[in-house]
Design an enzyme around this catalytic site. Structure first.
Site, PDB file in Angstrom:
ATOM      1  CD  GLU A  87     126.420  -8.221 -26.925  1.00  0.00           C
ATOM      2  OE1 GLU A  87     125.215  -8.001 -26.633  1.00  0.00           O
ATOM      3  OE2 GLU A  87     126.927  -9.351 -26.886  1.00  0.00           O
ATOM      4  CD  GLU A 108     125.133  -9.834 -22.570  1.00  0.00           C
ATOM      5  OE1 GLU A 108     124.137 -10.587 -22.503  1.00  0.00           O
ATOM      6  OE2 GLU A 108     125.099  -8.723 -23.143  1.00  0.00           O
TER       7      GLU A 108
END
Ligand SMILES: *[C@@H]1O[C@H](CO)[C@@H](O)[C@H](O)[C@H]1NC(C)=O
Ligand SMILES: *[C@@H]1O[C@H](CO)[C@@H](O)[C@H](O)[C@H]1NC(C)=O
Ligand SMILES: *[C@@H]1O[C@H](CO)[C@@H](O)[C@H](O)[C@H]1NC(C)=O
Ligand SMILES: *[C@@H]1O[C@H](CO)[C@@H](O)[C@H](O)[C@H]1NC(C)=O
Ligand SMILES: *[C@@H]1O[C@H](CO)[C@@H](O)[C@H](O)[C@H]1NC(C)=O
Ligand SMILES: *[C@@H]1O[C@H](CO)[C@@H](O)[C@H](O)[C@H]1NC(C)=O
Ligand SMILES: *[C@@H]1O[C@H](CO)[C@@H](O)[C@H](O)[C@H]1NC(C)=O
Ligand SMILES: *[C@@H]1O[C@H](CO)[C@@H](O)[C@H](O)[C@H]1NC(C)=O
Ligand SMILES: *[C@@H]1O[C@H](CO)[C@@H](O)[C@H](O)[C@H]1NC(C)=O
Ligand SMILES: *[C@@H]1O[C@H](CO)[C@@H](O)[C@H](O)[C@H]1NC(C)=O
Ligand SMILES: *[C@@H]1O[C@H](CO)[C@@H](O)[C@H](O)[C@H]1NC(C)=O
Ligand SMILES: *[C@@H]1O[C@H](CO)[C@@H](O)[C@H](O)[C@H]1NC(C)=O
Length: 469
Positions: free
Chosen positions: A335, A219
């Site tokens: 995720e 991320e």
């Protein structure tokens, strides 16, 4: 000149010659068609306050207030000092996970664990307060996974000076990540990845396919995308040059729209300016193969998303997944969670409230009340359990059908974050068992409201009526 001095030169010349050609001794992982059903081992080797709040609270001295609770692993270590931090972290690493967890994960029908780890587990930078030691536990976890026939994705979750500003990178600086602020941070990240490739992509680790591959960086938030692509190309080439195993390299989507990475994967090029005065540019290249884009999807980090009802969410999931299916490259949803609120204490960070209740620092109008969802899961109402199950079923189905699969965040929490706790959701009938035992979502369609289900329920009840009569 002494032959011993010449030898390394000759060898490295030879090695660099053959790297350009296919190495017939490259080991294939045989997992090109692997369908991911995974969980992340969150909050273990990189601390996250909402997953293990007690560790953070336990740093408080009797003369301190809640404002003195450290916000992340960096400040946890800084506050306690190296010896005490190490002592508590070792206790945590020893106690949060063991081989039994991995057996349970396997019994739940999952086939992979994603294990987040910070750069500091490999090499700290000067002045870092972080303590090392987590690497040994990653290695233990790989053995547990091998024994339970689970695959492992190793995930570099924290880069120097934070790639995203979230506490889960080790250092919270919300909105102001700093990984690209200095080249030394990026260079250190290369160095750590090179160590990871050398360790996990060669030797004994390369002789079986327990380690499915390595995620370059979790991320990156709001990065300079040209610099990020340069970094992805550089790390990818390092991986292929260093490793003897042809494993999967995962690129996280960096919050870009679905489809954004397609051209990059296809052409493997980026053009960077090396001299701003003369506009001199160079193009860097990689021949990508065995790369998977890791998409992350949550529906709780804006007031608009939080206001959606369950039916809207189910539709969103279908649309989102089908756009992934059309992106033209390999993807996973690496995720996601069951969360429909941001109510889990400290989910947004130590000391921060929720958008759902509109509590500080959030200024939006309240959307709902966290009391119900923050109760222990056995007190959840039937309707809540049903709605959460519909949401989970739709995600499992759609991500499985439209991508290479999914990895839930995360396996377990200390107890206060049910929406993020796969183990608790399984135990309480919110995650189907077996995983494809869908109750409400049939062929990707939510049938929980349809007359068919109501009808079938009436038929089920019929014998009871007859007995009563
Ligand atoms: C080819 O693979 C072998 C081991 O399988 C390794 O020793 C050698 O260094 C590799 N060569 C290159 C150029 O990657
Ligand atoms: C941690 O401390 C905060 C603030 O004092 C408190 O609200 C919370 O209940 C505590 N959490 C745990 C798990 O002890
Ligand atoms: C709390 O007490 C410790 C000594 O026990 C002291 O070092 C520290 O500065 C005090 N903190 C505050 C916030 O007063
Ligand atoms: C793992 O820890 C649990 C308790 O947290 C314990 O019941 C179990 O026996 C342990 N398993 C192993 C293999 O040590
Ligand atoms: C990175 O640099 C920007 C711009 O100077 C700054 O706002 C930000 O706080 C820095 N981030 C970190 C973590 O140092
Ligand atoms: C992949 O399969 C081949 C053929 O079955 C086998 O020789 C090789 O060892 C396997 N690779 C790994 C990493 O398990
Ligand atoms: C990458 O290569 C493609 C195809 O040759 C080209 O169209 C594109 O402009 C290149 N992109 C960059 C950033 O160099
Ligand atoms: C950029 O180019 C200019 C003009 O040729 C030169 O003076 C300068 O040193 C260059 N800068 C760098 C960082 O190479
Ligand atoms: C470099 O590019 C910028 C923006 O594209 C332009 O304004 C500038 O004139 C160019 N400089 C040179 C030396 O070409
Ligand atoms: C990509 O593959 C081509 C053709 O095999 C080769 O010439 C080139 O060197 C490779 N590039 C990289 C960066 O590996
Ligand atoms: C690595 O595996 C991919 C398929 O997963 C294949 O396309 C590629 O040719 C392999 N590379 C090497 C060097 O064997
Ligand atoms: C939430 O609901 C509970 C009871 O259901 C109530 O006690 C509490 O005051 C409510 N909180 C808010 C912020 O409305």
């Amino acid at each position: 000149m002494n032959i011993h001095i010449l030898l390394p030169v000759v060898v490295s010349f030879f090695v660099s010659l053959v790297t350009c050609t296919t190495n017939s001794s490259i080991i294939q992982t045989n997992l090109t068609d692997f369908q991911y059903k995974g969980v992340s081992i969150g909050g273990w080797l990189v601390l996250e306050p909402y997953i293990t709040p007690s560790l953070f609270n336990a740093t408080l001295l009797s003369n301190e207030t809640a404002n003195d609770i450290p916000t992340d692993e960096y400040h946890f270590c800084e506050k306690l000092g190296p010896d005490e931090a190490k002592k508590r972290l070792v206790e945590h690493w020893e106690s949060m996970y063991n081989e039994t967890d991995f057996q349970e994960i396997k019994q739940t029908g999952l086939n992979l664990v994603r294990i987040p780890i910070g750069y500091w587990a490999f090499e700290t930078m000067d002045g870092d307060p972080y303590v090392s030691g987590a690497q040994d536990y990653l290695d233990k976890a790989i053995e547990w996974a091998r024994s339970s026939d689970l695959k492992v994705m190793i995930d570099l979750h924290g880069a120097p000076n934070t790639q995203n500003g979230f506490d889960n990178s080790g250092l919270r600086n919300l909105g102001y990540p700093g990984w690209q602020n200095k080249t030394e941070y990026i260079d250190h990240t290369y160095k750590v990845l090179q160590q990871m490739f050398a360790k996990y992509g060669t030797g004994d680790y390369a002789t079986d396919d327990t380690i499915i591959g390595i995620e370059i960086l979790n991320e990156p938030f709001n990065p300079d995308l040209t610099k990020l692509k340069d970094f992805y190309i550089g790390s990818y080439n390092d991986a292929r040059n260093i490793q003897i195993v042809n494993n999967t390299i995962f690129f996280q989507e960096a919050f870009q729209p679905i489809g954004y990475w397609a051209d990059f994967l296809q052409y493997g090029n980026v053009t960077i300016t090396t001299n701003a005065t003369t506009n001199r540019t160079i193009t860097k290249r990689a021949n990508f193969s065995n790369v998977v884009i890791d998409h992350h999807h949550y529906e709780v980090f804006t007031p608009n998303q939080l206001a959606n009802n369950v039916s809207t969410r189910l539709q969103d999931i279908s649309n989102y997944a089908s756009s992934i299916g059309k992106a033209g490259h390999k993807s996973i949803v690496g995720e996601f969670s069951a969360a429909m609120t941001d109510c889990a204490p400290w989910l947004n960070g130590v000391g921060l409230g929720s958008r759902y209740e509109g509590t500080a620092p959030y200024t939006n109008d309240p959307i709902g009340n966290c009391t119900a969802v923050n109760q222990s899961i056995d007190k959840w109402s039937k309707q809540m359990k049903k709605d959460y199950r519909r949401f989970m079923e739709m995600q499992l189905y759609q991500y499985g059908a439209n991508s290479r699969g999914w990895i839930f965040w995360c396996w377990k929490t200390e107890g206060g974050a049910t929406e993020w706790d796969f183990r608790a959701l399984v135990k309480n009938g919110i995650v189907p068992q077996p995983l494809d035992n869908y109750k409400y979502v049939k062929n990707g369609v939510d049938t929980s409201m349809s007359s068919k289900v109501i009808l079938s329920k009436i038929f089920l009840l019929l014998p009871i009526f007859m007995v009563i009569l």
